[in-house]
Write an enzyme that holds these catalytic residues in place. Structure first.
Site, PDB file in Angstrom:
ATOM      1  CE  LYS A 236      -1.719   3.071   2.587  1.00  0.00           C
ATOM      2  NZ  LYS A 236      -1.742   4.100   1.635  1.00  0.00           N
TER       3      LYS A 236
ATOM      4  N   GLY B  77       6.998   5.808   7.689  1.00  0.00           N
ATOM      5  CA  GLY B  77       5.957   6.880   7.593  1.00  0.00           C
ATOM      6  C   GLY B  77       6.342   7.681   8.835  1.00  0.00           C
ATOM      7  CB  SER B  78       3.881  10.070  10.594  1.00  0.00           C
ATOM      8  OG  SER B  78       2.917   9.143  10.773  1.00  0.00           O
TER       9      SER B  78
ATOM     10  N   GLY C   9       3.523   5.148  12.881  1.00  0.00           N
ATOM     11  CA  GLY C   9       4.403   3.805  13.124  1.00  0.00           C
ATOM     12  C   GLY C   9       4.028   3.199  14.569  1.00  0.00           C
TER      13      GLY C   9
ATOM     14  CD  GLU D 144      14.323   3.712   9.258  1.00  0.00           C
ATOM     15  OE1 GLU D 144      14.394   2.561   9.568  1.00  0.00           O
ATOM     16  OE2 GLU D 144      14.532   4.818   9.919  1.00  0.00           O
TER      17      GLU D 144
ATOM     18  CB  CYS E   3      13.369   9.759   7.196  1.00  0.00           C
ATOM     19  SG  CYS E   3      14.122   8.445   6.162  1.00  0.00           S
TER      20      CYS E   3
ATOM     21  CD  GLU F  95      10.173  13.706  10.279  1.00  0.00           C
ATOM     22  OE1 GLU F  95       9.418  13.042  10.161  1.00  0.00           O
ATOM     23  OE2 GLU F  95      11.633  13.265   9.746  1.00  0.00           O
TER      24      GLU F  95
END
Ligand code: ADP
Length: 492
Positions: free
Chosen positions: A174, A227-228, A232, A249, A283, A384
């Site tokens: 996805k 992702g965020s 996660g 990650e 990232c 972030e």
């Protein structure tokens, strides 16, 4: 205009959903690339069931045969490199040079993983008993869900799909909502490479529906997510309750430490590349410069001068150094953080607004932004941003630099600029990040070297490199007794 389809059981199927979103070129919002149908939960479930049914045959396909298919995908990525790079730039906004770099990384990763198929070895182990020995084998999990973000929409899918296939898993993939073109092309390439039907399935849709549906499906044994941190950690919790494996990650807040004896040209250029390259949407982007007070004025003056010289524009133009934010949501997030920085009392020295002129107002361009005199308690030092925003934090010496650099919930990557070997080794020892760089930008990585972070950045095994297959395999231990007799007594 493209109408993207799902790929399920070897067929390209249009979703029955009536929910759609548009895929827009972020460098020019008038350029509508296509329409994405946000698939239904039923379609996601079907993708998982198909992958489940395909597992037995794929698992029993010899690993070198699986590897050969992945190698063919590497060759096809190479043959189609320029076309994919152009699609990537148009859809995500990064410069064409960055897109070509991402394609090359993807090719390298696929090649590396294909080779690993001939090294999917276990070990033989001596037994305490006579005429006995033990050995280990690596086996796939079953269905794995791969959930990916928009910022590396070719490389991240490839660095999950390639090892998952080599290990013998079947896949439900996805991708992010905003990068469907690249996702479809990546899957087409694996299809053309000869992945059997049902082994790799693509489902396009909203994270909160489709992502959640596949991650929580009982038949999905492992979830690899990039992702965020917010999502996660949530997936980690959900999967824990049913014992599914998770690899996440997530965010970063990567520091560079700039010492008095640094090569100032190198430190400035590397920090600028790390902070503004890929529009800060990596990232591994540099978001904090921790600079020794005595040289901070010079560093700040020069980084501001460099930021002002960045050539913004459509990434497809060869002279462009920095593209736009990926979409309106990200654009607004970055502008909001710039306001927060100002309100919290940091000194904004350049940038800070929607760029104008030469058509830039038609895209999501934000001027490269430098904040000085940021303190560790400010939100722009902790959260972030994922945009071209650099925070400079001034410190008196190396010890304070380490405290400030490590004052983060994240731990992906870092860098130090100094010629002093003692400081370099102390830095490597003390910095709390999964990767670190010496006298070079915080960004970048190589296909055969593990990638990943610690603290709130990373959960589970490292991706890529020698560890690439660890997440995608289970270790089975086998005890062999070739005495042919009943064992006397009990060993323990
Ligand atoms: P980003 O800020 O990079 O978009 P997200 O974590 O929101 O990061 O998205 C990364 C990926 O996770 C995307 O493919 C997105 O659709 C998916 N996603 C978002 N929310 C969820 C969720 N609740 N469950 C599973 N996947 C999700």
């Amino acid at each position: 205009m493209n109408n993207y389809r799902n790929y399920i059981n070897g067929e390209w199927l249009e979703s029955v959903s009536d929910k759609t979103i548009q895929n827009i070129n972020p460098a020019n919002v008038k350029d509508v690339i296509g329409t994405v149908k946000l698939s239904t939960r039923e379609e996601a479930k079907r993708a998982v069931e198909i992958a489940y049914d395909a597992f037995r045959d794929w698992k029993n396909t010899p690993a070198p045969t699986r590897g050969r298919i992945v190698m063919r995908a590497a060759r096809l990525l190479e043959d189609n490199k320029e076309e994919l790079a152009q699609i990537l730039t148009r859809e995500e906004g990064k410069t064409i040079g960055e897109s070509r770099g991402e394609l090359q990384r993807s090719i390298n990763v696929a090649e590396f993983c294909a080779g690993e198929a001939r090294r999917l070895n276990g070990e033989t182990i001596q037994s305490e008993l006579p005429a006995n020995f033990a050995y280990t084998i690596k086996q796939p999990h079953g269905v794995v869900a791969l959930i990916t973000p928009w910022n590396f929409p070719v490389a991240i899918p490839v660095w999950k799909i390639a090892p998952a296939l080599v290990a013998g898993n079947t896949i439900v993939f996805k991708p992010a909502e905003s990068t469907p073109s690249t996702a479809v092309r990546v899957v087409e390439i694996f299809e053309e490479a000869g992945v059997p039907k049902g082994v790799l399935n693509l489902i396009l849709g909203a994270g909160a529906e489709i992502g959640e549906e596949i991650a929580n499906h009982a038949a999905v044994k492992a979830v690899s997510f990039t992702g965020s941190t917010e999502i996660g950690v949530k997936l980690y919790g959900q999967c824990a309750s049913r014992g599914a494996k998770v690899q996440c990650e997530m965010g970063g807040k990567n520091p560079v430490v700039v010492m008095e004896d640094c090569d100032m040209d190198l430190a400035v250029e590397s920090t600028a590349q790390g902070a503004f390259g890929s529009t800060g949407q990596r990232c591994t982007a540099t978001s904090r410069a921790v600079v020794i007070d005595r040289i901070a004025d010079e560093f700040v003056e020069r980084i501001v001068e460099r930021a002002k010289r960045m050539r913004l524009g459509d990434g497809a133009l060869p002279e462009t150094e920095m593209g736009p934010s990926v979409d309106e949501k990200q654009f607004n997030t970055v502008l909001r953080y710039i306001d927060i920085g100002r309100e919290d009392g940091a000194e904004m020295l350049c940038g800070g607004k929607h760029a104008e002129g030469n058509g830039l107002e038609n895209g999501y361009f934000i001027e490269p932004t430098v904040f000085d005199r940021v303190t560790p308690d400010m939100r722009i030092a902790q959260e972030e941003i994922f945009g071209p925003v650099l925070s400079v934090l001034r410190v008196k010496d190396f010890d304070e630099a380490m405290v400030v650099a490590n004052d983060s919930q994240y731990g992906l990557t870092s860098s130090i600029f100094t010629g002093d070997p003692n400081l370099i080794f102390r830095f490597v020892q003390e910095i709390e990040t999964g990767m670190t760089h010496i006298n070079s930008p915080t960004t970048g990585g190589e296909a055969h070297i593990p990638f990943g972070g610690i603290k709130m950045t990373g959960i589970g095994e490292r991706e890529q490199g020698s560890t690439a297959l660890d997440f995608y395999t289970e270790l089975k231990v086998v005890y062999v007794d070739y005495t042919g007799r009943k064992r006397e007594g009990n060993l323990y």
